[in-house]
Design a protein around this motif. Structure first.
Motif, mmCIF file in Angstrom:
data_model
loop_
_atom_site.group_PDB
_atom_site.id
_atom_site.type_symbol
_atom_site.label_atom_id
_atom_site.label_comp_id
_atom_site.label_asym_id
_atom_site.label_seq_id
_atom_site.Cartn_x
_atom_site.Cartn_y
_atom_site.Cartn_z
ATOM 1 N N ASP A 191 1.477 11.813 16.953
ATOM 2 C CA ASP A 191 1.217 12.272 15.591
ATOM 3 C C ASP A 191 -0.114 11.704 15.111
ATOM 4 O O ASP A 191 -0.338 10.490 15.203
ATOM 5 N N TYR A 192 -0.961 12.573 14.595
ATOM 6 C CA TYR A 192 -2.230 12.157 14.005
ATOM 7 C C TYR A 192 -2.171 12.467 12.515
ATOM 8 O O TYR A 192 -1.937 13.611 12.112
ATOM 9 N N ILE A 193 -2.367 11.451 11.692
ATOM 10 C CA ILE A 193 -2.221 11.597 10.247
ATOM 11 C C ILE A 193 -3.482 11.076 9.554
ATOM 12 O O ILE A 193 -3.921 9.949 9.822
ATOM 13 N N VAL A 194 -4.050 11.896 8.686
ATOM 14 C CA VAL A 194 -5.177 11.490 7.848
ATOM 15 C C VAL A 194 -4.646 11.277 6.437
ATOM 16 O O VAL A 194 -3.991 12.169 5.876
ATOM 17 N N SER A 195 -4.907 10.109 5.857
ATOM 18 C CA SER A 195 -4.276 9.755 4.597
ATOM 19 C C SER A 195 -5.260 9.144 3.606
ATOM 20 O O SER A 195 -6.294 8.585 3.983
ATOM 21 N N LEU A 196 -4.895 9.269 2.350
ATOM 22 C CA LEU A 196 -5.549 8.553 1.261
ATOM 23 C C LEU A 196 -4.638 7.366 0.926
ATOM 24 O O LEU A 196 -3.444 7.550 0.678
ATOM 25 N N ALA A 207 -8.726 3.737 -0.031
ATOM 26 C CA ALA A 207 -9.325 3.833 1.294
ATOM 27 C C ALA A 207 -8.932 5.152 1.944
ATOM 28 O O ALA A 207 -7.931 5.784 1.571
ATOM 29 N N PHE A 208 -9.720 5.555 2.929
ATOM 30 C CA PHE A 208 -9.463 6.737 3.748
ATOM 31 C C PHE A 208 -9.016 6.245 5.118
ATOM 32 O O PHE A 208 -9.706 5.450 5.758
ATOM 33 N N GLU A 209 -7.836 6.679 5.589
ATOM 34 C CA GLU A 209 -7.263 6.132 6.818
ATOM 35 C C GLU A 209 -6.947 7.222 7.839
ATOM 36 O O GLU A 209 -6.408 8.283 7.507
ATOM 37 N N ASN A 210 -7.281 6.936 9.089
ATOM 38 C CA ASN A 210 -6.873 7.751 10.231
ATOM 39 C C ASN A 210 -5.802 6.966 10.998
ATOM 40 O O ASN A 210 -6.009 5.793 11.321
ATOM 41 N N ALA A 211 -4.686 7.610 11.288
ATOM 42 C CA ALA A 211 -3.591 6.930 11.994
ATOM 43 C C ALA A 211 -3.113 7.792 13.154
ATOM 44 O O ALA A 211 -2.910 9.005 13.009
ATOM 45 N N LEU A 212 -2.942 7.161 14.309
ATOM 46 C CA LEU A 212 -2.442 7.824 15.499
ATOM 47 C C LEU A 212 -1.173 7.101 15.945
ATOM 48 O O LEU A 212 -1.225 5.929 16.319
ATOM 49 N N GLN A 213 -0.035 7.789 15.855
ATOM 50 C CA GLN A 213 1.252 7.212 16.230
ATOM 51 C C GLN A 213 1.722 7.820 17.544
ATOM 52 O O GLN A 213 1.722 9.048 17.703
ATOM 53 N N LYS A 259 0.833 -1.193 0.000
ATOM 54 C CA LYS A 259 0.000 0.000 0.000
ATOM 55 C C LYS A 259 0.870 1.246 0.000
ATOM 56 O O LYS A 259 2.038 1.218 0.404
ATOM 57 N N VAL A 260 0.284 2.341 -0.462
ATOM 58 C CA VAL A 260 0.918 3.657 -0.434
ATOM 59 C C VAL A 260 -0.062 4.617 0.212
ATOM 60 O O VAL A 260 -1.215 4.732 -0.232
ATOM 61 N N SER A 261 0.370 5.298 1.278
ATOM 62 C CA SER A 261 -0.481 6.258 1.989
ATOM 63 C C SER A 261 0.087 7.661 1.818
ATOM 64 O O SER A 261 1.288 7.884 2.024
ATOM 65 N N LEU A 262 -0.773 8.612 1.467
ATOM 66 C CA LEU A 262 -0.386 10.006 1.287
ATOM 67 C C LEU A 262 -1.257 10.884 2.172
ATOM 68 O O LEU A 262 -2.483 10.838 2.091
ATOM 69 N N GLY A 263 -0.631 11.662 3.049
ATOM 70 C CA GLY A 263 -1.369 12.564 3.922
ATOM 71 C C GLY A 263 -0.727 13.931 3.932
ATOM 72 O O GLY A 263 0.471 14.074 3.635
#
Length: 262
Positions: free
Chosen positions: A253-258, A230-236, A42-46
C-alpha cells in the motif's frame, strides 16, 4: 471488538496509574527532574478520487498518540483504510477495507536497555481476515540514539497470535489459527535535511507452524509545510507466507497524506 476495547482500556489505565506509583521523593541534593511532557501525537489524512472509464475513491486515516514520563513510554495508534472501484456494467469492487488498533508500552531501566509489551487488533475483509490479534513482550535495545528523530532500536520477543478467516479454510487448515510466536523487530529514524525518514520492520515466526510466518514493514518520508503540518509518503508492506484462501501473500500500500502533529 470487545477484546480491542479491553486491551486499550488496560493500557490507558496503566499509563495513568504508573506515574503515581513511580513518583518517589528525590533526595535534597538531587537535581530537579525535567518537566514531564503531556500527550503528543499526529493525525494523517490521505485519499484519492478518479473518474472516467472507471470511478474510484479511497481514503486512509492514521492517528497516533504517545506519552513519556520517567522511564515509561506509552504509544497508541489507530488506522483505517477504505477504497472502492465502480465500472460500467460491473459490480462495484472493494479494493481496501482495513482497520487496526495498536497499543505499546515500554519501561527503560537504563539508557540503552528496555522491556516492552505490545498489542494489536486488526481486521482486513479484502484479505479474508475477519479478526487478527497479536500480543508480544520482550527486551529491546537502543543500538544508536541521538534524539527522538535520529535513532535505531531493535527488539526480540515472544507472544501470541490469533486469526479468524471468517469460515474460509486454507489448504489443510482450520478457518482460524492460534499460534505461539517469536518476534524480531526494528525501528530506524533519521533526519535528512528538512525531511524526516522512517523505517520499521517486523518478523513473526509461529513455533507450532513455522510455515505461517509474517514479515512486514513501513517506510515513511515526510516534508514539513508550515508549523505543525507536513506532507508524508508512506509505503506499507506485508508478506504472509500462508494466507487464507482467496488472498495473496504479498500486500503493498502506498499512501500520500497530509499530517498534523500536536
Amino acid at each position: 471488538m470487545q477484546i480491542a476495547r479491553f486491551s486499550l482500556a488496560a493500557l490507558l489505565a496503566l499509563a495513568l496509574a504508573a506515574p503515581a506509583s513511580a513518583q518517589d521523593e528525590a533526595p535534597p541534593d538531587a537535581p530537579e527532574a525535567p518537566e514531564e511532557k503531556g500527550w503528543t501525537g499526529k493525525v494523517s489524512l490521505g485519499g484519492n478520487l478518479s473518474s472516467g472509464t472507471t470511478d474510484s475513491f479511497g481514503g486512509a486515516v492514521d492517528v497516533g498518540a504517545e506519552r513519556t514520563w520517567g522511564k515509561h513510554e506509552v504509544k497508541l495508534g489507530a488506522f483505517l483504510s477504505y477504497g472502492r472501484t465502480n465500472s460500467p456494467g460491473a459490480r462495484a469492487v472493494t479494493q481496501t477495507n482495513e482497520q487496526r488498533l495498536t497499543q505499546y508500552y515500554s519501561y527503560s531501566p537504563t539508557e540503552r536497555f528496555y522491556w516492552y509489551g505490545n498489542l494489536e487488533q486488526a481486521r482486513d475483509t479484502v484479505r479474508n481476515i475477519e479478526l487478527r490479534l497479536f500480543a508480544n513482550t520482550g527486551p529491546g535495545y537502543r543500538i544508536w540514539h541521538v534524539d527522538d528523530l535520529n535513532q535505531l532500536d531493535g527488539e526480540l520477543g515472544i507472544g501470541y497470535r490469533y486469526e479468524d478467516y471468517g469460515g474460509i479454510r486454507t489448504v489443510g487448515r482450520e478457518p482460524s489459527r492460534n499460534d505461539v510466536n517469536g518476534r524480531a523487530a526494528f525501528t530506524f529514524l533519521r533526519t535528512l535535511g528538512i525531511a524526516q525518514f522512517g523505517q520499521t520492520g517486523e518478523f513473526l515466526l509461529p513455533f507450532n507452524d513455522t510455515g505461517g510466518w509474517i514479515a512486514r514493514g513501513k517506510t515513511t518520508l515526510s516534508f514539513p509545510l508550515v508549523a505543525g503540518w507536513a506532507f508524508e509518503n508512506a509505503l506499507q508492506m506485508e508478506y504472509f507466507n500462508d494466507p487464507p484462501s482467496g488472498s495473496k501473500s504479498f500486500e503493498l500500500d502506498y499512501i500520500v497524506s497530509l499530517v498534523y502533529a500536536f
